[in-house]
Scaffold this motif. Sequence first.
Motif, PDB file in Angstrom:
ATOM      1  N   CYS A   1     -24.489  55.660  14.887  1.00 49.33           N
ATOM      2  CA  CYS A   1     -25.607  54.956  15.517  1.00 49.33           C
ATOM      3  C   CYS A   1     -25.813  53.605  14.843  1.00 49.33           C
ATOM      4  CB  CYS A   1     -26.872  55.790  15.419  1.00 49.33           C
ATOM      5  SG  CYS A   1     -27.264  56.217  13.728  1.00 49.33           S
ATOM      6  N   LEU A   2     -25.727  53.652  13.581  1.00 48.38           N
ATOM      7  CA  LEU A   2     -25.847  52.437  12.800  1.00 48.38           C
ATOM      8  C   LEU A   2     -24.882  51.389  13.316  1.00 48.38           C
ATOM      9  CD1 LEU A   2     -26.057  52.579   8.968  1.00 48.38           C
ATOM     10  CD2 LEU A   2     -24.368  51.070   9.989  1.00 48.38           C
ATOM     11  N   PHE A   3     -23.685  51.823  13.654  1.00 51.82           N
ATOM     12  CA  PHE A   3     -22.685  50.842  14.033  1.00 51.82           C
ATOM     13  C   PHE A   3     -22.739  50.413  15.483  1.00 51.82           C
ATOM     14  CE2 PHE A   3     -21.080  50.502  10.039  1.00 51.82           C
ATOM     15  CZ  PHE A   3     -20.213  49.434  10.042  1.00 51.82           C
TER      16      PHE A   3
ATOM     17  N   SER B   1     -26.557  48.389  15.255  1.00 52.43           N
ATOM     18  CA  SER B   1     -26.940  47.419  14.230  1.00 52.43           C
ATOM     19  C   SER B   1     -25.847  47.194  13.190  1.00 52.43           C
ATOM     20  CB  SER B   1     -28.217  47.883  13.534  1.00 52.43           C
ATOM     21  OG  SER B   1     -28.068  49.228  13.112  1.00 52.43           O
ATOM     22  N   SER B   2     -24.688  46.880  13.700  1.00 51.14           N
ATOM     23  CA  SER B   2     -23.592  46.670  12.755  1.00 51.14           C
ATOM     24  C   SER B   2     -23.853  45.475  11.845  1.00 51.14           C
ATOM     25  CB  SER B   2     -22.281  46.494  13.519  1.00 51.14           C
ATOM     26  OG  SER B   2     -22.499  45.775  14.708  1.00 51.14           O
ATOM     27  N   ASN B   3     -24.559  44.496  12.371  1.00 49.81           N
ATOM     28  CA  ASN B   3     -24.888  43.358  11.514  1.00 49.81           C
ATOM     29  C   ASN B   3     -25.743  43.782  10.332  1.00 49.81           C
ATOM     30  OD1 ASN B   3     -23.701  40.908  12.591  1.00 49.81           O
ATOM     31  ND2 ASN B   3     -24.882  41.397  14.431  1.00 49.81           N
ATOM     32  N   MET B   4     -26.673  44.690  10.620  1.00 51.62           N
ATOM     33  CA  MET B   4     -27.524  45.209   9.554  1.00 51.62           C
ATOM     34  C   MET B   4     -26.684  45.942   8.517  1.00 51.62           C
ATOM     35  SD  MET B   4     -31.063  46.884  10.767  1.00 51.62           S
ATOM     36  CE  MET B   4     -30.680  48.560  10.214  1.00 51.62           C
ATOM     37  N   ALA B   5     -25.737  46.751   9.042  1.00 46.82           N
ATOM     38  CA  ALA B   5     -24.871  47.499   8.126  1.00 46.82           C
ATOM     39  C   ALA B   5     -24.102  46.525   7.247  1.00 46.82           C
ATOM     40  CB  ALA B   5     -23.903  48.368   8.919  1.00 46.82           C
ATOM     41  N   LYS B   6     -23.610  45.464   7.878  1.00 45.57           N
ATOM     42  CA  LYS B   6     -22.836  44.508   7.097  1.00 45.57           C
ATOM     43  C   LYS B   6     -23.706  43.865   6.012  1.00 45.57           C
ATOM     44  CE  LYS B   6     -20.101  40.378   7.256  1.00 45.57           C
ATOM     45  NZ  LYS B   6     -19.997  39.095   7.942  1.00 45.57           N
ATOM     46  N   SER B   7     -24.912  43.500   6.400  1.00 43.29           N
ATOM     47  CA  SER B   7     -25.747  42.799   5.436  1.00 43.29           C
ATOM     48  C   SER B   7     -26.175  43.715   4.285  1.00 43.29           C
ATOM     49  CB  SER B   7     -26.966  42.197   6.125  1.00 43.29           C
ATOM     50  OG  SER B   7     -27.772  43.232   6.645  1.00 43.29           O
TER      51      SER B   7
ATOM     52  N   GLN C   1     -14.928  46.139   6.182  1.00 43.08           N
ATOM     53  CA  GLN C   1     -14.706  46.873   7.424  1.00 43.08           C
ATOM     54  C   GLN C   1     -15.821  46.618   8.441  1.00 43.08           C
ATOM     55  OE1 GLN C   1     -14.392  51.353   7.745  1.00 43.08           O
ATOM     56  NE2 GLN C   1     -12.361  50.813   8.474  1.00 43.08           N
ATOM     57  N   ALA C   2     -17.039  46.461   7.953  1.00 40.61           N
ATOM     58  CA  ALA C   2     -18.137  46.125   8.863  1.00 40.61           C
ATOM     59  C   ALA C   2     -17.881  44.757   9.482  1.00 40.61           C
ATOM     60  CB  ALA C   2     -19.469  46.141   8.110  1.00 40.61           C
ATOM     61  N   ASP C   3     -17.345  43.849   8.683  1.00 41.32           N
ATOM     62  CA  ASP C   3     -16.995  42.522   9.185  1.00 41.32           C
ATOM     63  C   ASP C   3     -15.926  42.628  10.267  1.00 41.32           C
ATOM     64  OD1 ASP C   3     -17.202  39.480   8.518  1.00 41.32           O
ATOM     65  OD2 ASP C   3     -15.044  39.859   8.585  1.00 41.32           O
ATOM     66  N   CYS C   4     -14.938  43.488  10.041  1.00 40.59           N
ATOM     67  CA  CYS C   4     -13.869  43.718  11.028  1.00 40.59           C
ATOM     68  C   CYS C   4     -14.491  44.204  12.338  1.00 40.59           C
ATOM     69  CB  CYS C   4     -12.901  44.767  10.482  1.00 40.59           C
ATOM     70  SG  CYS C   4     -11.678  45.346  11.679  1.00 40.59           S
ATOM     71  N   HIS C   5     -15.363  45.195  12.236  1.00 37.79           N
ATOM     72  CA  HIS C   5     -15.988  45.775  13.431  1.00 37.79           C
ATOM     73  C   HIS C   5     -16.757  44.723  14.222  1.00 37.79           C
ATOM     74  CE1 HIS C   5     -18.057  48.658  15.951  1.00 37.79           C
ATOM     75  NE2 HIS C   5     -19.167  47.979  15.696  1.00 37.79           N
TER      76      HIS C   5
END
Lengths: 299, 299, 299, 299
Positions: free
Chosen positions: C23-25, C28-34, D178-182
């Motif tokens: 769900c996170l991805f 809100s993948s940007n959130m995960a990245k940050s 990997q989050a950046d890749c996604h």
Amino acid sequence: MLIGKAYRSGGLVRWCGVQPLACLFTSSSNMAKSKFEYVRNFETDDTCLRNCYIVVRLDGRNFHRFAEQHRFTKPNDNRALGLMSRSARSVMEELEDIVIAYGQSDEFSFVFKRTSTWFKRRASKIMTHVASQFSSSFVFYWKEFFGEQPLLYPPSFDGRVVLYPSNRNLKDYLSWRQADCHINNLYNTVFWTLVQKGGLTTAQAEDRLKGTLAADKNEILFSEFDINYNNESDLHKKGTTLIWEKRDEIVTKRMKLPNEEEKDVAVTRSRRRVEAYHCDIIGDQFWEEHPDILEDNSC
Amino acid sequence: MLIGKAYRSGGLVRWCGVQPLACLFTSSSNMAKSKFEYVRNFETDDTCLRNCYIVVRLDGRNFHRFAEQHRFTKPNDNRALGLMSRSARSVMEELEDIVIAYGQSDEFSFVFKRTSTWFKRRASKIMTHVASQFSSSFVFYWKEFFGEQPLLYPPSFDGRVVLYPSNRNLKDYLSWRQADCHINNLYNTVFWTLVQKGGLTTAQAEDRLKGTLAADKNEILFSEFDINYNNESDLHKKGTTLIWEKRDEIVTKRMKLPNEEEKDVAVTRSRRRVEAYHCDIIGDQFWEEHPDILEDNSC
Amino acid sequence: MLIGKAYRSGGLVRWCGVQPLACLFTSSSNMAKSKFEYVRNFETDDTCLRNCYIVVRLDGRNFHRFAEQHRFTKPNDNRALGLMSRSARSVMEELEDIVIAYGQSDEFSFVFKRTSTWFKRRASKIMTHVASQFSSSFVFYWKEFFGEQPLLYPPSFDGRVVLYPSNRNLKDYLSWRQADCHINNLYNTVFWTLVQKGGLTTAQAEDRLKGTLAADKNEILFSEFDINYNNESDLHKKGTTLIWEKRDEIVTKRMKLPNEEEKDVAVTRSRRRVEAYHCDIIGDQFWEEHPDILEDNSC
Amino acid sequence: MLIGKAYRSGGLVRWCGVQPLACLFTSSSNMAKSKFEYVRNFETDDTCLRNCYIVVRLDGRNFHRFAEQHRFTKPNDNRALGLMSRSARSVMEELEDIVIAYGQSDEFSFVFKRTSTWFKRRASKIMTHVASQFSSSFVFYWKEFFGEQPLLYPPSFDGRVVLYPSNRNLKDYLSWRQADCHINNLYNTVFWTLVQKGGLTTAQAEDRLKGTLAADKNEILFSEFDINYNNESDLHKKGTTLIWEKRDEIVTKRMKLPNEEEKDVAVTRSRRRVEAYHCDIIGDQFWEEHPDILEDNSC
């Protein structure tokens, strides 16, 4: 046998914590130490690049508060400035290879010669030693400048190391600090004149000076308070520059005469000592008058 | 007009050296400063790697000479050790984020927590501040420990920064220092006993101890001088560990009663303060008893 | 609604591992990245000190083996030396601010000008880019020098960065490398002459040369093999120096005449290009003939 | 005598520049070299802090242009991704102590184990070697992936080194990549679908995606183009993870029987080889399935 005795006498080594290490520590503490010694490898080498001037600058920590609590006069306290210079002199006399030092307000910069190999040029050793010697001297010599007024708590200074590859860079560094001295002192002189003689609150004085140029500040001093900034103390306008100088001293030496008698004879001896200047170091004149401070750029 | 006035009054700014800069400095000192400001770019960033313990270790400079000149007792001078600890406490109280400090002889190590962002983790600022605060405190508190015996000159300490990524590395560092304390203290205890009670010269004592193991040294103390090393002072054998501890204090507070009267009430307040230990920190017990000192390795 | 659709269609994001992050991805993948981005703060600043020459030196890894496997001629393989220079030229043409490069054997040094701000003077970026461009060029241009002989595997080079504050230091660095070239080439020339023409085994040749001075080696070549080392190729004795030079080129340009006709016109154009020298760079002559390579020491 | 001969034969050493050094170089070139050797002291030690993971990340230089000129397919070119992985595998096989590598787009990260002492942990050597081996491999293996399509010029990569003290930090680093890749792949997939299938210009596609969240992008793909992003290739969505794995191989060995006869025998041999994964490495599952990649945090 020792071990027997040791235990008979209640255990030679009683650790407040751990039992299993007891034996280790009676019979092989060196071994124990060497087991931990790998942690030395975590130290990193911070040797300063060769053939660069090493500058250490110290800044007072929370000196605004310190000045308040010790009732420093505004805008400059000559006792405090004297103590700063005395401490800097102590640093120059204790540490090798400092060729020039420059101070103003609560800061002091120390310049090590380009070819210095002192402390193997290790940045951390150099800057901590400067900070330490300066700080202990500051407390040690307090009384010489503040007399019976007590020092309320031990002050502190932080430091940094900067390297300068050329004479031009180094002079520009010192010019930067002296220009800073000038700007701040002019501002502070006008500010406190407005407050102390002009009756303004500090907030009003701040307001009044917002956006003014150096020329405006000179004008305020001159037209409103009949003060020619130019006549203010060079100590305040230019800060303090410390250098080594050779001075001839006449000393008395006891010498043996041919006829085995002894006699006191006056002898001229050349001695290096730290001298203080309060003059411009931005222009060329100072450097031309003291050509030995900087090393040749061609090396 | 200002410039006119300025020159009429003899030149607003008279530099002892350079004429051409005069105008520059009356009308645009800020510009002059900014011209030199490029030198700031020569400063390098020495931020400590994140998530590592930052250890600053101070060592006395020429403390052998310092001890002689101030007639420290051998093998340990409790006044000097007390002053070292007092100065270290001053460092812990003034600087943020030190979780544990360990000292012995003329050295003291300070450990900043892994997550500290104090001084933006800049190594130079951290170590110079520690060195400075320690040194000024050493002079400041001298009288508390040495009474009327005067401090002859300002002493100095040098420092270094080492980073440790894991709890194991950090504990091993502290163990390394405590093992060093143990080895040196055992040696010094036997050495000075041989000299002071055994009548040996220092050269003879040195000879006698050449090649001896810890066990041999214990045996000399025990069989020749009836000294059980184990009963010697923990301060000397284990050094000094300083940590923060919460203590409940009962303080009196003036409170207003419902009927508008006031009354003193005893209130329990929890306060953090620095406590000193002289115990083993190599084994696990100390760390189990103080689980809050180190942070979780899993972060 | 997306999430509904997503699951209806079998789960929008199917991670081979973890379910909870799905769900996170999606949303809100940007959130995960940050959340992970804090790791950037572990990078350290490795800016090269200003106003210093930046030298990057590359050295072949395991080139002894590489030379064997690709049957390089002894003592020097001109194809390999040509390929090294060609790769170095590619580096100079692709990267900004390299003012001189010097190579010999399997090494090449690149000198960036003192005032370069390329890559913000970040050491890691500079040296990896040099190593990368050189290595890819080495494979890319292989065929130009080795023709149909295949490259058996991708070779590699390691690099380092060294800073030199003054012109003298930089020239001494280049002299050091050229003196190294001379010493090695003289040794190798005699060694392989003894083996190839003298019939000695490599072990015997090594033995023969043990303890000999340059003069002895010259003598062996001269008296035993009638070789005057002085007449050997400058490429081998002095290595290769690459610099930028302006050359006038005559190019043809199509120009419009006043009468609207067009015509080809020969135009002289000045172009910078990389030129190779095989001459002494230890003495002053080279530097006097190319005064533009180094910057003024007085800055 | 040599010198005589030398001069008789026209001067043994003829330097294209400087005469005075000639003698120096015939008789004492080693001395000349040692005179310059002081320049080695300008090298600085850049040893990586112990007990930290060493990460080297490479990034393609101007790969946007490179992709255009070599007509890479959009949004992903499997030939280019295959070549990146092949080059990374070459790095892992040539360099010691890399435990995991992760790549996506034109970047690749290599993780050296915490306890690695490879190259004495010297940062510059490590990162330049990685950059070099990767770059030469990229050109060397080009044909395997691009067949007859020629490589137009040698590409380059820059690199950096980052240290991570804990397993958590390292995993977060890889998660960040990997989050950046996604994020990038989702964006690129929608962007190029809008252009290639939706007939939008690139400017229109950019406009359309401005401010959209991941959910919005999934929705565009699903509702407008009937594409379930979830079914897209894992290679593109998750990037490539390379690790070492032990595989059992059956090999044939010739063995001597008791009766002196020889016979081929099938033997199971365990071999380490680099395996590629295209799966989630943000969650715990991957790490639980490969517990040997990371070292114990408690060390």
